[in-house]
Design a protein around this motif. Structure first.
Motif, PDB file in Angstrom:
ATOM      1  N   THR A  71      37.785  26.819  38.467  1.00 24.60           N
ATOM      2  CA  THR A  71      37.724  28.117  37.916  1.00 24.60           C
ATOM      3  C   THR A  71      36.224  28.495  37.563  1.00 24.60           C
ATOM      4  O   THR A  71      35.927  29.452  37.060  1.00 24.60           O
ATOM      5  N   ASP A  72      35.378  27.816  38.217  1.00 28.25           N
ATOM      6  CA  ASP A  72      33.800  28.202  37.952  1.00 28.25           C
ATOM      7  C   ASP A  72      33.549  29.506  38.900  1.00 28.25           C
ATOM      8  O   ASP A  72      32.620  30.172  38.443  1.00 28.25           O
ATOM      9  N   GLN A  73      34.409  29.846  39.797  1.00 29.92           N
ATOM     10  CA  GLN A  73      34.321  30.918  40.579  1.00 29.92           C
ATOM     11  C   GLN A  73      34.315  32.204  39.748  1.00 29.92           C
ATOM     12  O   GLN A  73      33.977  33.225  40.153  1.00 29.92           O
ATOM     13  N   PHE A  74      35.093  32.197  38.704  1.00 27.87           N
ATOM     14  CA  PHE A  74      35.635  33.381  37.848  1.00 27.87           C
ATOM     15  C   PHE A  74      34.758  33.640  36.906  1.00 27.87           C
ATOM     16  O   PHE A  74      33.959  32.978  36.373  1.00 27.87           O
ATOM     17  N   GLY A  84      36.852  45.805  35.214  1.00 23.73           N
ATOM     18  CA  GLY A  84      35.391  45.550  35.390  1.00 23.73           C
ATOM     19  C   GLY A  84      35.107  44.318  35.032  1.00 23.73           C
ATOM     20  O   GLY A  84      33.910  43.614  34.907  1.00 23.73           O
ATOM     21  N   ASN A  85      36.218  43.405  34.546  1.00 26.53           N
ATOM     22  CA  ASN A  85      36.080  41.759  34.460  1.00 26.53           C
ATOM     23  C   ASN A  85      36.141  40.950  35.582  1.00 26.53           C
ATOM     24  O   ASN A  85      35.454  39.765  35.316  1.00 26.53           O
ATOM     25  N   LEU A  86      36.361  41.467  36.854  1.00 25.06           N
ATOM     26  CA  LEU A  86      36.489  40.648  37.828  1.00 25.06           C
ATOM     27  C   LEU A  86      35.830  41.429  39.239  1.00 25.06           C
ATOM     28  O   LEU A  86      36.606  42.503  39.416  1.00 25.06           O
ATOM     29  N   THR A  87      34.776  41.013  39.758  1.00 23.81           N
ATOM     30  CA  THR A  87      34.424  41.443  41.137  1.00 23.81           C
ATOM     31  C   THR A  87      34.632  40.541  42.189  1.00 23.81           C
ATOM     32  O   THR A  87      34.019  39.250  42.119  1.00 23.81           O
TER      33      THR A  87
END
Length: 197
Positions: A194-197, A151-154
């Motif tokens: 990396t702003d998207q993560f 659940g750390n990345l959608t």
């Protein structure tokens, strides 16, 4: 026994020196004379200890991965940082390595990968490079799979696509460094990327 340890020690040093020559010059740009001069040995000793040029090159690639490649991945599994910070630290660690003035510059694997488009890399050596890149891609894919499951990345993008994205960034940082980009410039690229993560 003692003499054997000394031989292994000097062989390790010689391999490091060969690695840096290949890293700096590429496979076709490196001659046996370049290697023997850097390693401080003659050609018969090189053949005896490492085999031919291609075998030495493959050993140098493996040596690079162990000494300068896998160490960056520890940033991805840090327990005290969010995903974005971990990816940023991972790429920053790579950026610091590819701009290190004590190293040849860029990434040895990236330099080697760029040479795959021509016929200058022998078949077995080419397979070594492909395998290194496939292992990296697989590891990154598994990393993103795990982050999604926890659940750390959608993301609508697949773990494999995200792995390719990070691998492309790694190669881009290497090429930029070889072209003279500073660590500060690379860090700016990493921040935007990396702003998207």
């Amino acid at each position: 026994m003692k003499a054997g340890r000394h031989r292994n020690f000097y062989k390790d040093i010689a391999l490091d020196q060969a690695m840096e020559v290949f890293w700096r010059n590429g496979y076709p740009g490196t001659s046996l004379s370049d290697l023997t001069t850097a390693m401080g040995i003659n050609k018969p000793s090189l053949y005896s200890a490492f085999g031919n040029k291609e075998q030495l090159y493959k050993s140098a690639l493996d040596n690079y991965v162990q000494k300068h490649g896998v160490i960056h991945a520890e940033h991805l599994i840090a327990v005290d940082k969010c995903l974005s910070d971990r990816i940023q630290c991972y790429l920053t660690s790579i950026a610091e390595m590819v701009t290190d003035p004590n190293l040849p510059g860029g990434c040895f694997v990236c330099v080697s990968t760029c040479e795959l488009g021509s016929s200058c890399i022998p078949t077995d050596a080419s397979q070594t490079i492909f395998k290194i890149n496939e292992v990296t891609k697989h590891s990154l894919t598994e990393f993103f799979n795990k982050e999604m499951s926890e659940g750390n990345l959608t993301s609508e993008r697949s773990p494999a696509m995200l792995a390719n994205y990070i691998l492309s960034l790694q190669f881009g940082l290497s090429v930029m460094a070889r072209n003279g980009a500073s660590l500060t410039e690379l860090k700016e690229i990493i921040k935007v990327s990396t702003d998207q993560f």
